[in-house]
Design an enzyme around this catalytic site. Structure first.
Site, PDB file in Angstrom:
ATOM      1  N   TYR A 126       0.824  -1.211   0.000  1.00  0.00           N
ATOM      2  CA  TYR A 126       0.000   0.000   0.000  1.00  0.00           C
ATOM      3  C   TYR A 126       0.863   1.267   0.000  1.00  0.00           C
ATOM      4  O   TYR A 126       0.381   2.353  -0.335  1.00  0.00           O
ATOM      5  CB  TYR A 126      -0.945   0.035   1.214  1.00  0.00           C
ATOM      6  CG  TYR A 126      -2.040  -1.018   1.187  1.00  0.00           C
ATOM      7  CD1 TYR A 126      -2.215  -1.853   0.087  1.00  0.00           C
ATOM      8  CD2 TYR A 126      -2.905  -1.182   2.249  1.00  0.00           C
ATOM      9  CE1 TYR A 126      -3.205  -2.820   0.058  1.00  0.00           C
ATOM     10  CE2 TYR A 126      -3.903  -2.146   2.231  1.00  0.00           C
ATOM     11  CZ  TYR A 126      -4.043  -2.966   1.130  1.00  0.00           C
ATOM     12  OH  TYR A 126      -5.034  -3.919   1.118  1.00  0.00           O
TER      13      TYR A 126
ATOM     14  N   LYS B 242       3.173 -15.400   2.299  1.00  0.00           N
ATOM     15  CA  LYS B 242       3.058 -16.141   1.041  1.00  0.00           C
ATOM     16  C   LYS B 242       4.494 -16.507   0.633  1.00  0.00           C
ATOM     17  O   LYS B 242       4.971 -16.169  -0.460  1.00  0.00           O
ATOM     18  CB  LYS B 242       2.358 -15.245  -0.008  1.00  0.00           C
ATOM     19  CG  LYS B 242       2.010 -15.941  -1.302  1.00  0.00           C
ATOM     20  CD  LYS B 242       0.905 -16.979  -1.179  1.00  0.00           C
ATOM     21  CE  LYS B 242       0.680 -17.694  -2.494  1.00  0.00           C
ATOM     22  NZ  LYS B 242      -0.125 -18.908  -2.385  1.00  0.00           N
TER      23      LYS B 242
ATOM     24  N   ASP C  30      -3.366 -18.034   1.612  1.00  0.00           N
ATOM     25  CA  ASP C  30      -4.527 -18.673   0.977  1.00  0.00           C
ATOM     26  C   ASP C  30      -5.138 -19.724   1.906  1.00  0.00           C
ATOM     27  O   ASP C  30      -6.364 -19.834   2.055  1.00  0.00           O
ATOM     28  CB  ASP C  30      -4.163 -19.275  -0.397  1.00  0.00           C
ATOM     29  CG  ASP C  30      -2.799 -19.927  -0.425  1.00  0.00           C
ATOM     30  OD1 ASP C  30      -2.047 -19.799   0.566  1.00  0.00           O
ATOM     31  OD2 ASP C  30      -2.466 -20.582  -1.430  1.00  0.00           O
TER      32      ASP C  30
ATOM     33  N   ASP D 106      -5.364  -6.512   5.981  1.00  0.00           N
ATOM     34  CA  ASP D 106      -6.546  -5.762   5.567  1.00  0.00           C
ATOM     35  C   ASP D 106      -7.660  -6.739   5.182  1.00  0.00           C
ATOM     36  O   ASP D 106      -8.814  -6.636   5.626  1.00  0.00           O
ATOM     37  CB  ASP D 106      -6.145  -4.895   4.357  1.00  0.00           C
ATOM     38  CG  ASP D 106      -7.224  -3.932   3.938  1.00  0.00           C
ATOM     39  OD1 ASP D 106      -8.211  -3.790   4.675  1.00  0.00           O
ATOM     40  OD2 ASP D 106      -7.092  -3.321   2.856  1.00  0.00           O
TER      41      ASP D 106
ATOM     42  N   ASP E 135     -11.067  -8.286   7.802  1.00  0.00           N
ATOM     43  CA  ASP E 135     -12.468  -8.130   7.403  1.00  0.00           C
ATOM     44  C   ASP E 135     -13.167  -9.482   7.346  1.00  0.00           C
ATOM     45  O   ASP E 135     -14.332  -9.620   7.735  1.00  0.00           O
ATOM     46  CB  ASP E 135     -12.567  -7.445   6.038  1.00  0.00           C
ATOM     47  CG  ASP E 135     -12.718  -5.939   6.171  1.00  0.00           C
ATOM     48  OD1 ASP E 135     -12.561  -5.429   7.302  1.00  0.00           O
ATOM     49  OD2 ASP E 135     -12.972  -5.266   5.156  1.00  0.00           O
TER      50      ASP E 135
END
Ligand code: NAD
Length: 357
Positions: free
Chosen positions: A142, A191, A224, A248, A252
């Site tokens: 970001y 990852k 994942d 992020d 959620d």
């Protein structure tokens, strides 16, 4: 002890829910003999109306002089047409930057009595769940270099995920400190099977934890797989640390699993003990001023402040118990209402929790 708390009520339901949290903090102060002083400052839409900007200098000064900061929420229909830089939400980014906050901690807790609110099967959540996601907040993709251009294949665009050892170590410290106070188990999400930045993340988290928190068991989960596990077996997780983008998305997802955003709090911390504590939801302009909002997320944010900024773990536990007792007594706000249960507004719910302290 005496603590000075800056309160940023903000817009919409912000003032109502902050008033509820203050009522509960006053009850805690009385019971445990602490003095909590509250100074209110403007942020968001109300600051735009009063001073022409979403984050006036007096608000920044007040927060930096305080021992910690409680925030309601910002934004609303009235300011929706303003350009990006002039919007109420700009105040949030600004205050996080001014306070040097680089971590975001979001506990996704499903209280046993509210298991029906979860979209997951009852047997997966019947005993309640609590996944605490510690998200790196100021680095990664970001904030990395980005660009766009055109070549023989046409238009393209790119973003960069970059993390330094220093950035990973400081977020690992916050996660380890939290895990040390809880199960002593930490899940690190990355990852690393694909990304170089994730391989550095993984190695650094392990080295940091081994040198500084040898009691903590660190387990790696690929992002994942984590996305699947949160809906398959959410009760297996306690403290989870991850990068900005993964955090992020996963925070959620975890919040949705609890089914009630009116019950979820979050905090942002930096190097010192001063933090920014807030509910995860927004200013809910559709119910503002109607005494319908659920104040519990903000009450729990205040509880996190007591534990994580002031080291008051017993007082934190007292608030959690008071919320649980209020739920056990059958009280619910409209957002978590079930048939045959007693309905309370924002002010009544706050009063009940305060009385149960
Ligand atoms: P929202 O979280 O404000 O509301 C979503 C829905 O949940 C609404 O139906 C609302 O009534 C309900 N809700 C939210 N909090 C509740 C509570 N405590 N009790 C009962 N019901 C509750 O999200 P939104 O509608 O997308 O955004 C509204 C405004 O809030 C926008 O201006 C947005 O930019 C802003 N916002 C601010 C923050 C923040 O201040 N941190 C976060 C998200 C959104």
């Amino acid at each position: 002890m005496k603590y000075n708390i800056a309160v940023l009520d903000g817009d919409g339901i912000g003032p109502e829910i902050c008033a509820g949290a203050i009522e509960v903090l006053k009850a805690v102060g009385k019971k445990f003999s602490h003095e909590f002083n509250f100074s209110h400052y403007l942020i968001g839409g109300c600051a735009i109306d009063a001073c022409g900007e979403p984050l006036p200098a007096t608000t920044i000064e007040g927060c930096l002089e305080s021992d910690s900061v409680l925030l309601g929420a910002v934004g609303g229909y009235k300011w929706d047409s303003l350009p990006g830089d002039a919007r109420p939400e700009k105040g949030l980014l600004g205050i996080r930057k001014a306070m040097g906050l680089y971590s975001n901690i979001r506990p996704a807790k499903l209280w046993p009595g509210l298991a029906k609110a979860s979209p997951l099967k009852h047997e997966l959540v019947k005993d309640g769940i609590e996944i605490i996601i510690v998200r790196e907040l100021t680095g990664g993709i970001y904030f990395g270099e980005r660009g766009k251009g055109k070549d023989a294949d046409g238009e393209f665009a790119w973003d960069t995920e970059k993390y330094s050892v220093k950035e990973i170590e400081r977020i690992a410290r916050i996660a380890c400190e939290l895990a040390a106070k809880r199960s002593k188990k930490l899940v690190s999400v990355d990852k690393a099977n694909v990304l170089e930045s994730s391989r550095l993340w993984r190695r650094t988290v392990h080295e940091y934890a081994a040198s500084n928190f040898p009691d903590i068991e660190v387990r790696d989960v690929l992002v994942d797989n984590m996305a699947m596990q949160i809906v398959k077996d959410p009760a297996q997780f306690d403290v989870v640390v991850t990068s900005n983008m993964f955090g992020d998305i996963l925070s959620d997802e975890a919040a949705q699993v609890t089914g009630s955003i009116g019950m979820l709090a979050s905090s942002s911390l930096g190097d010192g003990t001063r933090g920014l504590y807030e509910p995860i939801h927004g200013s809910a302009p559709d119910i503002a001023g109607k005494d319908l909002a659920n104040p519990v997320a903000t009450i729990l944010a205040a509880a996190m402040m007591l534990r994580d900024s002031f080291g008051l773990s017993e007082e934190y536990a007292a608030i959690e118990r008071a919320v649980q007792k209020t739920l056990d007594d059958g009280w619910r706000t409209a957002d978590i209402m079930e048939e045959g249960i007693k309905k309370a507004g924002c002010s009544k719910m706050s009063r009940l929790v305060a009385e149960n302290i």
